[in-house]
Design a protein around this motif. Structure first.
Motif, PDB file in Angstrom:
ATOM      1  N   ARG A  24       0.821  -1.216   0.000  1.00 14.58           N
ATOM      2  CA  ARG A  24       0.000   0.000   0.000  1.00 14.58           C
ATOM      3  C   ARG A  24       0.855   1.267   0.000  1.00 14.58           C
ATOM      4  N   GLU A  25       1.870   1.291   0.822  1.00  9.80           N
ATOM      5  CA  GLU A  25       2.734   2.484   0.866  1.00  9.80           C
ATOM      6  C   GLU A  25       3.488   2.662  -0.442  1.00  9.80           C
ATOM      7  N   GLN A  26       3.933   1.560  -1.023  1.00  8.70           N
ATOM      8  CA  GLN A  26       4.645   1.662  -2.293  1.00  8.70           C
ATOM      9  C   GLN A  26       3.722   2.125  -3.414  1.00  8.70           C
ATOM     10  N   THR A  76      -2.358   9.810  -0.079  1.00  6.65           N
ATOM     11  CA  THR A  76      -2.678   8.986   1.090  1.00  6.65           C
ATOM     12  C   THR A  76      -3.730   7.957   0.717  1.00  6.65           C
TER      13      THR A  76
END
Length: 420
Positions: free
Chosen positions: A213-215, A241
């Protein structure tokens, strides 16, 4: 004074002595205003109760252009000052000013007090560069207010995911922001949605929902910025975000079961790994211990064999020097070892000695703690006494094969050696 007073509005002599304490005379004010207006246009003052349409002689008043021009010039100058003053504007530290000349970009101004040509020649717009703007994709206001048209996306493994995310941005070029795009928020929404769809379409479902998710958010920010720069929007994306990422509601229950099964699998794998981490080191330790014991046994056996071989070589050397003595000594030592493991006491009845010596103290000691190499009890045989063998619980002395006094002396020496 009441409004119904008949003296209201009249300048009669009754009000002269009261110190002008009454209200002003409206008719007198109106006449004074007309006189002033007539004087401005060159008309003679109205006298008496004239109607004000002309003089008492019926002639038209003369028009005073000088006085009229002076009044118009004063009004025009005052209006010009106000018009020019309308060109002043203030730009805050967080803003930039954009000056437009007949609707076209003229210049960008820095913070401070600025002046431009008044409207309609020039106008200005203030653009906030430091304020953070936010657009929502896949939802509006709350995560419950979903916009499925924007949120549903297809992954690389042909699964559908529901992704909701927000994009925060600031302005870096006010000229591009105002003149290159009609609606900046729509441009950001379309660019961000395009970037996320491209990234999700190249990724697996589990990667998008869990570990990646962050990537995905970082890659989306980079790709969105590239698209906005390509269109010269003057926008700088500050952060993307991920608000929510989940499968569609229609398959949510089945997906939860699959996730729970995967978690159980990982738990069992971890338990098996923990058991292996506990058993394998102990097995390796036991194997190492056995190997060390085997090595020690090997060293002991080899050393003992080498010692036996060395001792045999030494005995052989002595045997080559004195064969008879060495043979007799080997025989005696062998018999000593044999009789040290038996519970019988052998007495030679053929001896000529009359004294029978039994070392009772040694026999009792051997009974308490038998040990190899115990002293041998030599018996001086009595004449005419037959040989006898008695059962005993003590270690027996060895039998001397010699005869007479020589055998007796030899037994004494052996006993003394055993005591030492």
């Amino acid at each position: 004074m009441s409004l119904n007073d008949p003296k209201w509005g009249k300048g009669g002599g009754d009000n002269r002595g009261d110190g002008n304490q009454g209200p002003p005379d409206l008719e007198e004010l109106w006449r004074d205003f007309n006189r002033r207006l007539s004087g401005m246009f060159g008309r003679p003052p109205i006298r008496g109760g004239g109607s004000g349409d002309g003089g008492g002689d019926g002639k038209l008043p003369e028009f005073n252009f000088r006085q009229f021009g002076g009044g118009i010039g004063l009004i025009a100058a005052f209006a010009a000052v106000i018009w020019l003053a309308s060109g002043f504007y203030i730009v805050d530290a967080s803003q930039r000013g954009i000056v437009l000349q007949f609707g076209r970009f003229q210049e960008a101004t820095d913070p401070g007090l600025r002046w431009r040509l008044p409207y309609p020649i020039q106008s200005h717009e203030l653009v906030n560069l430091t304020g953070v703007r936010t657009v929502e994709i896949g939802y509006r206001g709350s995560e419950r207010n979903k916009v499925l048209k924007e949120a549903l996306m297809l992954t690389d493994d042909e699964n559908i995911v529901n992704i909701q995310f927000a994009v925060q941005y600031i302005l870096k070029d006010p000229q591009q922001y105002l003149f290159n795009n009609r609606n900046a928020d729509d441009s950001v929404i379309q660019a961000a949605e395009t970037a996320v769809r491209e990234i999700v379409g190249k990724s697996k479902m589990d990667f998008v929902l869990y570990e990646g998710r962050e990537q995905v958010a970082a890659n989306a920010q980079k790709l969105t910025q590239e698209i906005l720069d390509r269109y010269a929007t003057g926008i700088q994306v500050s952060k993307v975000t991920m608000q929510n990422a989940q499968p569609p509601e229609q398959v949510q229950a089945a997906f939860d079961d699959a996730v729970k099964a995967g978690q159980d699998r990982e738990r069992q794998k971890n338990e098996g790994q923990a058991y292996a981490n506990d058993v394998i080191p102990r097995a390796r330790g036991a194997a190492s211990r056995l190997i060390e014991e085997a090595e020690a046994y090997k060293g002991r056996v080899v050393a003992q064999a080498e010692g036996d071989a060395s001792r045999f070589k030494q005995v052989y050397t002595e045997y080559a020097k004195a064969p008879e003595v060495t043979r007799q000594r080997m025989y005696i030592e062998t018999m000593q070892q044999v009789f040290s493991n038996t519970s019988k006491v052998m007495v030679d009845s053929r001896g000529s000695g009359s004294l029978l010596y039994l070392p009772l103290d040694k026999l009792i000691q051997n009974t308490a703690a038998p040990a190899p190499g115990a002293p041998v009890a030599e018996v001086a045989p009595q004449a005419g006494r037959p040989a006898a063998a008695a059962e005993s619980n003590v270690s027996p002395p060895r039998v001397d094969a010699l005869s007479g006094e020589a055998r007796t002396r030899e037994s004494i020496r052996n006993r003394e050696r055993g005591e030492r």
